[in-house]
Design an enzyme around this catalytic site. Structure first.
Site, PDB file in Angstrom:
ATOM      1  N   ARG A   1     -32.185   6.844  -4.183  1.00 27.04           N
ATOM      2  CA  ARG A   1     -32.973   6.922  -2.965  1.00 27.04           C
ATOM      3  C   ARG A   1     -32.283   6.099  -1.888  1.00 27.04           C
ATOM      4  NH1 ARG A   1     -34.819  10.606  -5.068  1.00 27.04           N
ATOM      5  NH2 ARG A   1     -36.991  11.150  -5.521  1.00 27.04           N
TER       6      ARG A   1
ATOM      7  N   GLY B   1     -31.679   4.577 -16.620  1.00 30.46           N
ATOM      8  CA  GLY B   1     -32.691   5.508 -17.089  1.00 30.46           C
ATOM      9  C   GLY B   1     -32.010   6.725 -17.687  1.00 30.46           C
ATOM     10  N   ARG B   2     -32.709   7.838 -17.714  1.00 30.48           N
ATOM     11  CA  ARG B   2     -32.149   9.056 -18.297  1.00 30.48           C
ATOM     12  C   ARG B   2     -30.885   9.497 -17.569  1.00 30.48           C
ATOM     13  NH1 ARG B   2     -37.877  12.353 -18.694  1.00 30.48           N
ATOM     14  NH2 ARG B   2     -38.716  11.314 -20.564  1.00 30.48           N
TER      15      ARG B   2
ATOM     16  N   THR C   1     -27.078   8.187  -5.567  1.00 30.13           N
ATOM     17  CA  THR C   1     -27.775   9.474  -5.716  1.00 30.13           C
ATOM     18  C   THR C   1     -29.225   9.244  -6.100  1.00 30.13           C
ATOM     19  OG1 THR C   1     -26.999   9.639  -8.006  1.00 30.13           O
ATOM     20  CG2 THR C   1     -25.690  10.763  -6.325  1.00 30.13           C
TER      21      THR C   1
ATOM     22  N   HIS D   1     -28.830  15.500  -0.075  1.00 28.04           N
ATOM     23  CA  HIS D   1     -29.804  15.300  -1.163  1.00 28.04           C
ATOM     24  C   HIS D   1     -29.875  16.523  -2.079  1.00 28.04           C
ATOM     25  CE1 HIS D   1     -33.640  12.848  -2.232  1.00 28.04           C
ATOM     26  NE2 HIS D   1     -33.104  13.395  -3.310  1.00 28.04           N
TER      27      HIS D   1
ATOM     28  N   GLU E   1     -34.662  11.090   5.849  1.00 28.91           N
ATOM     29  CA  GLU E   1     -34.093  12.415   5.593  1.00 28.91           C
ATOM     30  C   GLU E   1     -34.938  13.496   6.257  1.00 28.91           C
ATOM     31  OE1 GLU E   1     -33.750  12.743   1.341  1.00 28.91           O
ATOM     32  OE2 GLU E   1     -32.139  11.274   1.241  1.00 28.91           O
TER      33      GLU E   1
END
Length: 321
Positions: A238, A156-157, A236, A286, A267
């Site tokens: 999920r 993705g981006r 980085t 995170h 988390e």
């Protein structure tokens, strides 16, 4: 009569003041403590708009309390904390903040890759604890990044931004995605490969895909066993994408060389989590999007999304799936 808005975590005054000009705004006034579930259940009863973080589970049991809710504005790109189908069934628009954190998260991803490869946190602690008494040929040796093969899962981006950084290190970049990105392949010299081939050929595997039913536990024992013994896994995206029990065993038994994690299945992660006992794991709380500029922009975009819906306009970042 003004529409009502609830914000689930204390945001900067310049963001909140803008909303207060148009709406009746209530806000959980803590920065470090998530809003308790029972408070959220009460607050959501009458509000028209809700601005939340990933820490809030906007599930069916919570949404049933919403009598007037029109929009849930998530201050994040991911939205696995929200039951989008349930929200849609209730006529509630769900929005996120894509694009805003792309470059910042890519920076952090590559920083975590480098820190893990070169054992930066371990070396820092080695010095601080007075263990550096001499220089030796193989002392704290790590893995080379330049010229290595990087495998990106999810182009993705953020994935494309990480690939651009990798090219600066003369890395060979492979990727696997639900669909091919021919333009990125041509522009950046990327190579599309099947999932298993990516795992087998990569020196570094970066997980950058969203967490969905299809990607949950996408990296398990079988997948880790296919990676090189010298390989490094970086996540980085999920936490639920990587099976933590399988990762623990792979790291403990040196089936892969190391891992770098910014995310965990639950988390905040417990300090007693057994993954945290491993010397070949680099961990972060995170902080993928944690730059001042990016977090401010995320808050601005989330607020804008909510305000558009409440004003009867189309939200620019409406979740449509």
């Amino acid at each position: 009569m003004k529409q009502k808005v609830y914000i689930t975590r204390k945001l900067p005054d310049e963001i909140v003041d803008r909303m207060r000009e148009k709406y009746e705004v209530r806000m959980w006034e803590e920065e470090e403590i998530p809003v308790p579930r029972e408070v959220l259940e009460k607050e959501i009863e009458q509000v028209d708009g809700l601005l939340c973080l990933l820490t809030e589970q906007m599930d069916q049991p919570l949404l049933k309390y919403a009598n007037n809710l029109k929009v849930v504005a998530n201050m994040a790109v991911g939205y696995n904390n929200i039951d989008v189908d349930e929200a849609r069934a209730r006529g509630v628009v769900v929005t996120n903040t894509p694009g805003v954190l792309t470059e910042t998260t890519a920076d952090l991803t590559f920083a975590l890759l480098m820190a893990t490869a070169r054992r930066i946190p371990e070396a820092s602690e080695y010095l601080r604890h007075g263990k550096w008494e001499t220089w030796s040929p193989m002392q704290l040796t790590g893995q080379d990044i330049h010229g290595a093969t990087l495998g990106i899962i999810g182009l993705g981006r953020i994935g494309e931004a990480v690939a651009r950084r990798a090219k600066g290190f003369d890395m060979n970049v492979l990727y696997h995605n639900r669909s091919r990105h021919h333009e990125a392949e041509e522009a950046q010299g990327l190579q599309y490969v099947e999932f298993d081939e990516l795992l087998k050929e990569s020196d570094f595997v970066c997980v950058l895909t969203p967490l969905t039913k299809e990607t949950e536990n996408m990296i398990g024992r079988e997948q880790l066993a296919k990676m090189k013994k010298t390989a490094i896994l970086v996540n980085t995206a999920r936490g639920g994408i990587v099976n933590e029990d399988a990762l623990y065993d792979a790291l403990k038994n040196n089936e892969i060389w190391a891992a770098g994690l910014d995310v965990f299945a639950k988390e905040p992660v417990s300090v007693k989590h057994r993954l945290l006992t491993l010397p070949n794991l680099v961990t972060l709380p995170h902080i993928g999007s944690a730059s001042i500029q990016t977090r401010m922009k995320m808050a601005e975009v989330a607020a804008m999304n909510m305000m558009c819906v409440l004003d009867g306009e189309e939200a620019p970042n409406k979740i449509r799936e």
